[in-house]
Scaffold this active site. Structure first.
Site: not given
Length: 167
Positions: A54, A57, A120
């Site tokens: 995602c 991240d 995510c």
């Protein structure tokens, strides 16, 4: 496996019980947050191309790893590319400059079984605030942040994680 005091099959069984681990067709572990499997979020660090599950991240791993990364992603609304460099301290070279990030905070704040599915899958970069708001209309659980705001949140999350891990 001697160091773990477990046989190989027991270790495999334990790992396969975790939904956040990603395997290739041969059964090799290839990802957990960062992955070798292509996603919408390309993450280039030290001449290696990886992918993130995602957008968030891509903003937290440079903090966590103490490395800079070049990120390329795609807006799910417009299809246009978003490019940026993320360092542990800041976001640089953001293009387009008005890019935004979605983040699911109510689930992220609590415990969830599968971060990829619960958080995510709704973590994207958007080419503009307008594009983000169009997407958010169908995803009310997500908040929209500027890329810089999301990076600051990521730094706070990483800082708290390491503080909590200290003895």
């Amino acid at each position: 496996m001697r160091l773990l005091h477990r046989d190989l099959e027991e270790v495999r069984s334990i790992l396969q019980a975790h939904p956040e681990l990603e395997y290739d067709a041969q059964g090799n572990l290839v990802g957990s947050g960062l992955t070798l499997v292509p996603t919408a979020h390309q993450f280039r660090v030290e001449q290696r191309t990886l992918f993130a599950w995602c957008a968030f991240d891509t903003l937290t791993y440079p903090v966590d790893l103490h490395l800079s990364a070049q990120v390329t992603s795609r807006c799910p609304v417009t299809g246009s590319s978003i490019h940026l460099t993320v360092t542990p301290e800041q976001v640089l070279d953001l293009d387009p400059g008005e890019a935004q990030v979605s983040l699911v905070v109510d689930v992220a704040a609590g415990c969830c079984y599968n971060v990829r599915e619960d958080v995510c899958n709704d973590g994207h970069f958007f080419a503009s605030r307008e594009a983000a708001l169009l997407w958010q209309a169908a995803h009310q659980e997500a908040v929209i942040l500027s890329v810089e705001e999301a990076h600051q949140v990521g730094k706070l999350v990483e800082g708290a994680r390491f503080r909590d891990a200290e003895p």
